[in-house]
Design an enzyme around this catalytic site. Structure first.
Site, short mmCIF file in Angstrom:
data_model
loop_
_atom_site.label_atom_id
_atom_site.label_comp_id
_atom_site.label_asym_id
_atom_site.label_seq_id
_atom_site.Cartn_x
_atom_site.Cartn_y
_atom_site.Cartn_z
N LYS A 159 -15.25 4.19 30.18
CA LYS A 159 -14.10 5.10 30.27
C LYS A 159 -13.90 5.90 28.98
O LYS A 159 -12.78 6.20 28.57
CB LYS A 159 -12.82 4.34 30.62
CG LYS A 159 -12.94 3.53 31.90
CD LYS A 159 -11.61 2.89 32.32
CE LYS A 159 -11.77 2.04 33.57
NZ LYS A 159 -10.51 1.42 34.00
N GLY A 462 4.29 -54.21 47.05
CA GLY A 462 5.20 -54.92 47.94
C GLY A 462 4.67 -55.12 49.33
O GLY A 462 5.38 -55.67 50.20
N SER A 463 3.44 -54.71 49.60
CA SER A 463 2.88 -54.84 50.96
C SER A 463 2.47 -56.27 51.29
O SER A 463 2.34 -56.62 52.46
CB SER A 463 1.67 -53.91 51.12
OG SER A 463 0.65 -54.27 50.21
N SER A 533 -5.06 -49.89 44.19
CA SER A 533 -6.28 -49.05 44.27
C SER A 533 -6.05 -47.87 45.22
O SER A 533 -6.59 -47.84 46.33
CB SER A 533 -7.50 -49.87 44.70
OG SER A 533 -7.27 -50.66 45.83
#
Length: 619
Positions: A159, A462-463, A533
């Site tokens: 340019k 907690g599962s 995990s």
């Protein structure tokens, strides 16, 4: 339609080929420049010219004039936005040389596209808008060109018509770029004042720049020397075992370095097997010699074990191998790269598993400063160390693009997540060796009276993972099995006490546990692991490391609402109040197994029944 590269190769046999890229900041005129080159090379058919004139009226930015950029900006999104967002390849030729040009994107978010275009280029044209000067993306693309091994650069100050062809403006842009680029290792930087739109100094020297005495852009492209790599060694990555019938067995690939001749004694690098080349077959018939870039099939004097992914070398010039190295990574994926996460690596035709063992630093490519980081984000350029699951044939990228460059592939989505360039092998890769032990796993299992195995419990906090794992160990112990339980909370008080709960730390946590579980299994124990995990990739990594036949994944699928009602440790209460931002299932994702070996909903299944089910499968 533009002619295909195959047609060019047929029409222009005997001419050499120059591959180059155009790069720079957005709206510097890269596409216009390539369009002008195609126009001036008289490489447009009547149909293309008619389409170009029509589309210039619809999408052009030059009023009633032809918009050359539309020759390259092929995507409709690019034409509507007036920017390049993909790598556009064009093929053209003059009486002196053939060319393949890649127009690469200017936006930062398309850095990966620029790396793709630069990976096969011999030189780069870096454009600067004369009205803007050197910008951030100018520096970024210069650094990337250097990183990808490009050593010859044309600095096209474009340019110039908009600044009245002012020589001081041109010189200021050149000086600024030279100051930045002096540490990038370019062998040659040629600066040319141009106007892609008006055609100044593209194919003809412009009367508007009487102060400039250098070459035109096309003149330079036609005469610049291509440094074809010369090597006294042979690098031949095997792509395919070619056996069309019982009378022929050959090994197909390409000559990545050097040359190979009939009568040469070759070596399969990893196995060490040797043989003599008796035939070299190409698509055009038998050859006495194949050189760099040739795609051929080698037939050998005797049957030796060679398969896809092997690297063939000359027997008197063996290649080196490594399973740990330092590399520069360009991250190409929206999902972050994490320390410890496993990926597939492809180096030449070799495949293996790889993990990032250390992220040393990220490069700020505006200043080239080194910044500390813990993860790899999209478009990051970082120096990392990697560990590979098996030795690979390698070299420094500066010495060999074939053996020094690689890609990382996500193991779940199969997406290419990074491109890498090897810096050097790590010394410990040569200093650490497997020690052969007198007592084997089989000996230990015989003494124990049972096989070693890993029972991998996964689920939300907690599962009931720890409860189930503990009850299973009690039952196994009572039945005379030698066991050990690795529990998440217990391990974090010792082995992993240095780790937090960020995604990167969770990945490293599971990597360490998988390695420990494998060692304990090798001792002949039945090992239970009770960890959230949360990521499928790491659970898959553990399964592959430990072995499919030795790994039992137990998904404790107790729903989140039940786990939260129990909240035995008070973790969900903290998470909901903002005190624990990374709890899996709340502030951090949990990726449930898609095909676990067992699924137990501890909120619905009685403990005794669940343990009895597991015992039947294990014993």
């Amino acid at each position: 339609m533009p002619l295909s590269i195959e047609t060019y190769l047929e029409q222009l046999q005997g001419q050499d080929l120059l591959r180059f890229i155009t790069c720079g900041s957005v709206d510097d005129g890269k596409s216009t420049l390539i369009g002008r080159l195609l126009w001036d090379a008289q490489h447009l058919t009547d149909d293309q010219l008619a389409v170009l004139k029509n589309e210039s009226k619809k999408f052009g930015t030059q009023g009633s004039e032809i918009d050359f950029a539309l020759l390259v900006d092929g995507l409709s999104a690019e034409r509507e936005q007036g920017i390049t967002i993909d790598v556009a390849y064009r093929y053209f030729a003059t009486a002196k040389r053939r060319f393949i040009v890649a127009d690469t994107p200017g936006h930062e978010q398309y850095t990966r596209n620029m790396v793709t275009g630069a990976s096969t280029a011999d030189m780069a044209i870096i454009l600067i808008d004369a009205t803007q000067g050197v910008l951030t993306q100018t520096r970024r693309h210069a650094y990337l060109a250097s990183l990808m091994g490009i050593r010859q650069v044309v600095l096209a100050v474009n340019k110039m018509d908009l600044v009245g062809y002012d020589p001081s403006t041109f010189q200021h842009a050149v000086d600024t770029f030279q100051k930045f680029a002096h540490t990038l290792g370019f062998d040659r930087i040629t600066s040319i004042p141009v106007s892609a739109l008006k055609g100044d100094n593209i194919t003809q020297r412009s009367a508007n720049t009487p102060w400039y005495s250098g070459p035109t852009l096309m003149g330079l492209l036609e005469t610049i020397e291509i440094n074809t790599p010369e090597s006294e060694r042979l690098v031949f990555p095997v792509q395919w075992v070619n056996r069309p019938d019982a009378s022929f067995r050959g090994f197909s690939g390409y000559v990545g370095e050097g040359k190979v001749s009939v009568g040469d004694e070759i070596r399969v690098t990893l196995s060490g097997h040797t043989a003599t080349v008796t035939e070299i077959v190409s698509m055009n018939g038998p050859m006495q010699e194949a050189v760099f870039g040739d795609a051929v099939t080698l037939k050998l004097s005797k049957e030796i074990d060679v398969s896809r992914g092997d690297i063939i070398s000359l027997s008197q010039r063996p290649l080196e191998t490594t399973d740990q190295f330092e590399a520069t990574l360009v991250w190409m994926n929206e999902e972050a790269g994490l320390h410890g996460r496993n990926y597939d690596i492809k180096l030449a035709t070799q495949w293996a598993s790889a993990s990032i063992t250390n992220i040393k630093y990220r490069v700020d490519i505006n200043t080239l400063a080194h910044e500390a980081c813990t993860r790899l984000s999209l478009n990051d350029i970082s120096v990392c160390t990697l560990a590979i699951s098996k030795p690979l044939v390698y070299d420094n990228f500066q010495h060999s693009k074939t053996l020094g460059s690689f890609i990382l592939v996500d193991r779940i989505s199969n997406a290419t997540v990074a491109a890498g360039m090897i810096t050097h092998s790590l010394r410990r890769a040569q200093n650490v060796h497997t020690q052969v032990l007198s007592i084997s796993r089989e000996n230990r299992e015989k003494l124990n009276g049972h096989k070693g195995k890993v029972i991998w419990f996964t689920g939300l906090s907690g599962s009931g993972k720890s409860t189930l794992a503990n009850a299973l160990e009690v039952e196994l112990h009572a039945s005379g099995y030698r066991t050990y339980l690795l529990d998440g909370d217990n391990v974090r008080q010792g082995l992993n006490k240095d780790l937090g709960f960020t995604d990167a730390d969770r990945v490293e946590n599971i990597r360490r546990i998988a390695e420990v579980a494998k060692l304990m299994m090798d001792a002949g124990l039945i090992v239970m692991t009770a960890f959230i995990s949360p990521f499928r990739r790491e659970r898959q990594m553990a399964r592959e490391l430990i072995g499919e036949e030795n790994f039992v994944e137990v998904f404790v699928s107790t729903p989140l609402e039940v786990c939260e009602q129990r909240d035995v440790k008070g973790l969900y209460k903290k998470a909901r109040s903002g005190l624990l931002p990374n709890l899996s299932g709340v502030g951090s994702p949990y990726e449930a197994p898609e095909a676990a070996d067992f699924e137990i909903n501890a909120g619905q299944t009685e403990l005794d029944k669940a343990i009895a089910q597991l015992m039947r499968s294990i014993t």
